[in-house]
Design a protein around this motif. Structure first.
Motif, PDB file in Angstrom:
ATOM      1  N   LYS A 128       3.034  -0.333  -0.564  1.00 47.84           N
ATOM      2  CA  LYS A 128       2.216   0.692  -1.690  1.00 47.84           C
ATOM      3  C   LYS A 128       1.423   0.880  -1.363  1.00 47.84           C
ATOM      4  O   LYS A 128       1.133   2.095  -1.743  1.00 47.84           O
ATOM      5  N   ALA A 129       1.307   1.732  -0.085  1.00 48.47           N
ATOM      6  CA  ALA A 129       0.896   2.475   0.239  1.00 48.47           C
ATOM      7  C   ALA A 129       1.644   4.061   0.291  1.00 48.47           C
ATOM      8  O   ALA A 129       1.184   5.294   0.045  1.00 48.47           O
ATOM      9  N   ASN A 130       3.111   3.766   0.215  1.00 47.83           N
ATOM     10  CA  ASN A 130       4.099   4.535  -0.198  1.00 47.83           C
ATOM     11  C   ASN A 130       4.670   4.521  -0.798  1.00 47.83           C
ATOM     12  O   ASN A 130       5.840   4.450  -1.163  1.00 47.83           O
ATOM     13  N   PRO A 131       4.269   4.524  -2.707  1.00 50.40           N
ATOM     14  CA  PRO A 131       4.948   4.558  -4.209  1.00 50.40           C
ATOM     15  C   PRO A 131       6.178   5.497  -3.853  1.00 50.40           C
ATOM     16  O   PRO A 131       6.223   6.820  -3.612  1.00 50.40           O
ATOM     17  N   GLY A 132       7.051   5.180  -4.382  1.00 51.46           N
ATOM     18  CA  GLY A 132       8.889   5.101  -3.997  1.00 51.46           C
ATOM     19  C   GLY A 132       9.702   4.661  -3.584  1.00 51.46           C
ATOM     20  O   GLY A 132      10.638   5.701  -2.753  1.00 51.46           O
ATOM     21  N   VAL A 133       9.254   4.891  -1.993  1.00 46.42           N
ATOM     22  CA  VAL A 133       9.688   4.083  -0.923  1.00 46.42           C
ATOM     23  C   VAL A 133       9.802   2.247  -0.948  1.00 46.42           C
ATOM     24  O   VAL A 133       8.685   1.734  -0.648  1.00 46.42           O
ATOM     25  N   ASN A 134      11.038   2.287  -0.625  1.00 44.41           N
ATOM     26  CA  ASN A 134      11.175   0.239  -0.651  1.00 44.41           C
ATOM     27  C   ASN A 134      11.892   0.025   0.404  1.00 44.41           C
ATOM     28  O   ASN A 134      12.991   0.285   0.606  1.00 44.41           O
ATOM     29  N   VAL A 135      10.535  -0.626   1.754  1.00 43.79           N
ATOM     30  CA  VAL A 135      11.901  -1.417   2.817  1.00 43.79           C
ATOM     31  C   VAL A 135      11.921  -2.851   2.419  1.00 43.79           C
ATOM     32  O   VAL A 135      10.513  -3.330   1.737  1.00 43.79           O
ATOM     33  N   GLU A 136      12.940  -3.143   2.822  1.00 43.37           N
ATOM     34  CA  GLU A 136      13.637  -4.156   2.421  1.00 43.37           C
ATOM     35  C   GLU A 136      14.214  -4.669   4.283  1.00 43.37           C
ATOM     36  O   GLU A 136      14.737  -3.671   5.173  1.00 43.37           O
ATOM     37  N   VAL A 137      13.868  -6.233   4.291  1.00 48.32           N
ATOM     38  CA  VAL A 137      14.011  -6.507   5.965  1.00 48.32           C
ATOM     39  C   VAL A 137      14.382  -7.800   4.792  1.00 48.32           C
ATOM     40  O   VAL A 137      14.868  -8.518   4.853  1.00 48.32           O
ATOM     41  N   GLU A 138      15.842  -7.467   6.622  1.00 50.10           N
ATOM     42  CA  GLU A 138      16.764  -8.426   6.425  1.00 50.10           C
ATOM     43  C   GLU A 138      16.517  -9.259   8.033  1.00 50.10           C
ATOM     44  O   GLU A 138      16.773  -8.719   8.963  1.00 50.10           O
ATOM     45  N   PHE A 139      16.771 -10.937   7.475  1.00 52.72           N
ATOM     46  CA  PHE A 139      16.166 -11.578   9.142  1.00 52.72           C
ATOM     47  C   PHE A 139      18.012 -11.863   9.043  1.00 52.72           C
ATOM     48  O   PHE A 139      18.320 -12.765   8.643  1.00 52.72           O
ATOM     49  N   MET A 140      18.551 -12.054  10.743  1.00 53.67           N
ATOM     50  CA  MET A 140      19.632 -12.429  11.238  1.00 53.67           C
ATOM     51  C   MET A 140      19.525 -13.469  12.213  1.00 53.67           C
ATOM     52  O   MET A 140      18.990 -12.980  13.144  1.00 53.67           O
ATOM     53  N   GLU A 141      20.635 -14.462  12.891  1.00 52.79           N
ATOM     54  CA  GLU A 141      20.731 -15.388  13.818  1.00 52.79           C
ATOM     55  C   GLU A 141      21.245 -14.753  15.085  1.00 52.79           C
ATOM     56  O   GLU A 141      21.692 -13.864  14.750  1.00 52.79           O
TER      57      GLU A 141
END
Length: 417
Positions: free
Chosen positions: A50-63
């Motif tokens: 939200k604070a950084n338009p144009g940046v999209n952080v994606e997080v993936e969780f893995m066992e």
């Protein structure tokens, strides 16, 4: 949640508006099904995006085990994440040596050390370069279920020696109460017993000598004795039925359901058992914690600890935006929230005093009194030798290898890795 601010790196010339434009930052984490922990991650990501338009952080969780198995392949492919979880230690050193990691510019690392743990930063450094930011410190200790201890007629607070512990395990077994829950299929939960026994028997100097190949390396009387003390426990048949077919996530659920008197696990298990149990898990009032006991005649100290110094590191092709996000992701504001909400024991100095949870306070006290902190041996010794330590811990538990054979195999592995 207090708004998380991005670090100001523009003055240093690292980040520019064009560098951040339309950037995607992919983060790979181990399993964080513990709801406060996962939600903390997701909230930090949402605030940053939200604070950084144009940046999209994606997080993936893995066992955890899938993470360990898949990460080496991912790092060699175009599907590599930009940031990933690290336990530090030998595996981390291997990744740096192989060129899979991106170092943080020296001036930025110097700034980060003002807010983040200097010791934690050092754990994620190699050959003078910093590759990540620290998150949590972990310690392994003996947990006990107060209700089941009462049923079994044992008092875990009186455990001072290995013989004391074995005596209480035997008493619980005779009382018809399962003494210990363990996720044997994953092997690493079993290596905690072998590792801590080795630490108590040979101490810091002995472990360092083994790593250097001195005194026979791993093929010496201390490692053999560690295996024999471990086998004294195994011979009591202390674990739940079918323990070698149970993974950690399922085992911690059994623990949370009240399935045993003891478990040997890290502080993260407080939330993990609640997330994995069928009934909400064990409350703080039902739980107790004691340090791993001393072994008669051992050179180690009761205050020597086994645990982790974890965080997230950058991969070689990570964009500049990933460096900016990493400081926020592992930053003081996020760690203060983690401390206040009982998510984990933070490494940031400004967050340490905010830990309120009664159980995490006990773990923090164990860590604070530590005279020597040893990283998990399966991480400290690297993937080959560390994996062999996990393997022999499981093989001794199933009776497929003797302590003498285990020590010899470890030394052979050390020599040929």
């Amino acid at each position: 949640m207090k708004k998380l601010l991005t670090t100001c790196l523009i003055a240093g010339g690292l980040l520019t508006g064009s560098a951040l434009a339309e950037e995607t930052v992919k983060v790979l984490s181990i399993n964080r099904d513990v709801e406060p922990w996962k939600q903390l991650y997701l909230d930090v990501v949402a605030e940053y995006n939200k604070a950084n338009p144009g940046v999209n952080v994606e997080v993936e969780f893995m066992e955890d085990e899938a993470f360990k198995q898949k990460l080496p392949t991912l790092l060699q492919s175009d599907a590599a994440p930009d940031l990933f979880f690290s336990w530090s230690g030998g595996v981390f050193y291997e990744q740096a040596d192989q060129g899979f990691l991106r170092p943080i510019p020296d001036d930025i690392a110097a700034e980060w050390k003002k807010d983040l743990s200097a010791g934690g930063m050092a754990a994620l450094s190699y050959n003078g370069k910093f590759y990540g930011a620290p998150e949590a410190s972990q310690n392994v200790a003996i947990w006990y279920n107060k209700d089941n201890a009462k049923k079994a007629g044992v008092d875990p607070t009186k455990i001072k020696t290995w013989d004391d512990f074995l005596g209480q395990v035997k008493t619980a077994k005779e009382a018809g109460v399962t003494p210990i829950i363990v996720g044997g299929q994953d092997k690493w939960p079993l290596h905690f017993y072998y590792s801590l026994l080795a630490m108590r028997i040979m101490g810091e100097d002995g472990l360092r000598a083994s790593a250097a190949g001195e005194n026979g390396g791993f093929d010496n009387e201390d490692w053999v004795r560690a295996g024999k003390e471990y086998m004294r426990l195994i011979e009591l048949e202390p674990f739940q039925e079918g323990f070698m077919g149970v993974k950690y996530d399922a085992a911690t659920g059994l623990w949370g359901d009240g399935g045993a008197v003891f478990t040997l696990m890290g502080d993260w298990d407080l939330g993990a058992q609640r997330a994995a149990s069928s009934n909400g898990g064990l409350s703080n009032e039902q739980l107790g914690v004691v340090p791993f006991p001393m072994v008669e005649g051992g050179k180690g100290k009761a205050s020597d600890t086994l645990g982790g110094a974890s965080g997230f590191v950058l991969t070689r092709n990570a964009p500049d935006a990933a460096i900016d996000f990493l400081k926020v992701f592992m930053g003081p504001d996020a760690q203060k929230r983690a401390a206040a909400e009982g998510v984990y024991i933070p490494t940031a100095p400004s967050a340490g005093g905010l830990v309120k949870d009664s159980i995490l306070k006990q773990f923090a006290a164990i860590g604070g009194a530590s005279t020597y902190h040893q990283l998990f041996l399966d991480q400290f010794f690297g993937s080959t030798l560390g994996g062999a330590i996990n393997d022999v811990s499981a093989q001794m538990a199933t009776g497929d290898i003797t302590p003498e054979e285990a020590a010899k195999l470890l030394e052979e592995t050390r020599q040929f890795q």
